[in-house]
Motif scaffolding. Structure first.
Motif, short mmCIF file in Angstrom:
data_model
loop_
_atom_site.label_atom_id
_atom_site.label_comp_id
_atom_site.label_asym_id
_atom_site.label_seq_id
_atom_site.Cartn_x
_atom_site.Cartn_y
_atom_site.Cartn_z
N GLY A 217 0.84 -1.18 0.00
CA GLY A 217 0.00 0.00 0.00
C GLY A 217 0.88 1.23 0.00
O GLY A 217 2.08 1.16 -0.29
N ALA A 218 0.30 2.35 0.33
CA ALA A 218 1.06 3.60 0.35
C ALA A 218 1.98 3.62 1.56
O ALA A 218 1.59 4.02 2.65
CB ALA A 218 0.09 4.78 0.37
N GLY A 219 3.20 3.15 1.36
CA GLY A 219 4.17 3.20 2.44
C GLY A 219 4.17 2.01 3.36
O GLY A 219 4.76 2.07 4.44
N PHE A 220 3.54 0.91 2.98
CA PHE A 220 3.59 -0.28 3.83
C PHE A 220 3.55 -1.53 2.96
O PHE A 220 3.24 -1.49 1.78
CB PHE A 220 2.45 -0.30 4.85
N ARG A 221 3.87 -2.66 3.60
CA ARG A 221 3.96 -3.95 2.92
C ARG A 221 3.36 -5.03 3.80
O ARG A 221 3.59 -5.05 5.01
CB ARG A 221 5.43 -4.26 2.62
N PHE A 222 2.57 -5.92 3.19
CA PHE A 222 1.97 -7.05 3.91
C PHE A 222 2.75 -8.33 3.64
O PHE A 222 3.20 -8.57 2.52
CB PHE A 222 0.53 -7.29 3.44
N VAL A 234 1.48 -9.67 8.57
CA VAL A 234 2.43 -8.76 9.20
C VAL A 234 2.55 -7.54 8.30
O VAL A 234 2.77 -7.66 7.10
CB VAL A 234 3.81 -9.44 9.38
N VAL A 235 2.39 -6.37 8.89
CA VAL A 235 2.41 -5.12 8.12
C VAL A 235 3.64 -4.32 8.50
O VAL A 235 3.80 -3.93 9.66
CB VAL A 235 1.15 -4.28 8.38
N ALA A 236 4.53 -4.11 7.52
CA ALA A 236 5.70 -3.25 7.72
C ALA A 236 5.32 -1.84 7.30
O ALA A 236 4.97 -1.59 6.14
CB ALA A 236 6.87 -3.76 6.88
N LEU A 237 5.35 -0.91 8.26
CA LEU A 237 4.93 0.47 8.02
C LEU A 237 6.13 1.38 7.81
O LEU A 237 7.25 1.07 8.25
CB LEU A 237 4.12 0.98 9.22
#
Length: 398
Positions: A217-222, A234-237
């Motif tokens: 997404g905008a600035g994060f990764r699942f 797990v969401v890396a922000l």
């Protein structure tokens, strides 16, 4: 693999003599072969020490030359050697195209050497060699194919093992295991920062759909993990980023219910985040179809985290309502729920319930009489709100 069809009679005899003579030049061919490979790509020089590459190339070229003129029923030592080489190069990380190039290059060198060896000799020797060209190149092609297939099989196995190892590391983090170096290994394998903002999403299994889950997404990764009882993301922000974007990314992509944890400062805290995401999920009623954030459901989370106290709260506060007919009870509790959702506005609640605002007031007064509590008193209002949450989340419809 391609069948080897060696010539027979006079041609085979001349080819065998040429190959026997060429075996004496194998060290020279190996030197030239490796020199050409290193000129073609510097990657060859980084795979293995030169001495080890020289020994392996010498064995492969020697076996390849012997195979060219070997009888039809001889064991295919060249293919066994090629398969071993394919497996080794996959483990060593040599790109497949460079492996195939090495076999082609060696084939050209051997063929050129065979042709050069007939120069100045009787014409029948060169003619016999030309008639053997198809067989020679078929052998080279079969070797390259055997090496490629072994390479791909080994690469797939290595990838599977790597994936399993990374999944095991991620599972250990999500379980909250305090193993030294665990977070650092997971960070390196998953290409994630060890320290930084993370969140965890938990989706309930029975409501999981086959729809594609968001990966970025905008600035994060699942990073998603399937489990028997649900699905965990797990969401890396990005630094400073909140959870609004995460909730929007999940909206419409998941049927729900699901829970989103608060932000935690690193991979080592994923176990805590998972537990909090599961707690957020527990605040969703059984028939819910939404993904909720724990930081927006804290009072309800307090209720579901203490099941025994939640049951007692329902009995103490809503006890008299539980004795009513189910339809009557449902109307009163729905009115309370809508009135709370409308922030205490009887007019807005009436519009949602398709009734007159005085009807809303009458139902609320009846609730106050049955519960011996006043919605105008903050403490009583808190008790009734939490009791309503506990009742709905329990799935109890007595």
């Amino acid at each position: 693999m391609g069948a080897r069809r060696p010539p027979t009679g006079h041609d085979w005899k001349l080819l065998a003599e040429s190959c026997t003579t060429l075996l004496e030049r194998v060290p020279e061919l190996v030197d030239e072969h490796l020199g050409q490979l290193f000129d073609h790509s510097p990657v060859y020089a980084r795979v293995l020490p030169y001495d080890q590459q020289w020994r392996e190339a010498e064995e492969a070229i020697r076996i390849g030359i012997e195979t060219i003129s070997a009888p039809r029923d001889s064991p295919r030592r060249d293919l066994e050697c090629a398969e071993d080489a394919g497996r080794r190069r996959a483990r060593q990380g040599l790109p497949l195209d460079l492996l195939v190039h090495a076999y082609r290059n060696a084939g050209y060198l051997v063929w050129d050497a065979l042709v050069a060896g007939t120069a100045g000799q009787k014409p029948d020797r060169l003619a016999a060699l030309m008639r053997s060209a198809t067989m020679v190149w078929s052998a080279v092609d079969a070797q390259a194919q055997a090496a490629s297939e072994a390479y791909r099989a080994t690469e797939a196995e290595l990838r599977r093992r790597t994936d399993e190892q990374l999944q095991a590391l991620l599972d250990a983090l999500l379980e909250g295991k305090a193993t030294p170096g665990l977070a650092a290994r997971a960070a390196a394998g998953l290409d994630l920062p060890e320290h930084g903002p993370y969140a965890v999403v938990v989706l309930r299994a029975e409501r999981r759909e086959a729809a594609e889950r968001p990966l970025r997404g905008a600035g994060f990764r699942f990073i998603w993990r399937m489990r028997a009882d649900g699905e965990i993301g797990v969401v890396a922000l990005s630094p400073g980023q909140g959870l609004d974007g995460v909730a929007r990314a999940l909206d419409g992509r998941c049927s729900g219910p699901g829970g989103i944890s608060p932000v935690v400062p690193g991979l080592a805290e994923l176990g805590q985040a998972r537990r909090l995401a599961e707690l957020a999920l527990r605040t969703c009623p059984p028939d819910a179809a939404s993904v909720v954030r724990l930081d927006q459901r804290m009072p309800t989370a307090l209720v579901v985290s203490q099941p025994e106290l939640a049951d007692r709260l329902v009995s103490d506060v809503l006890g008299p309502l539980l004795e009513l007919e189910p339809a009557d009870r449902a109307v009163l509790l729905e009115t309370l729920d809508v009135w709370l959702t409308c922030e205490g506005s009887a007019g807005r609640a009436a519009a949602r319930l398709y009734c007159h605002r005085n009807t809303v007031f009458n139902r609320l007064r009846r609730l106050e009489q049955l519960t011996s509590r006043s919605l105008a008193r903050p403490r009583d209002l808190i008790e009734m709100t939490l009791a309503l949450d506990a009742y709905r989340l329990s799935g109890n419809r007595r």
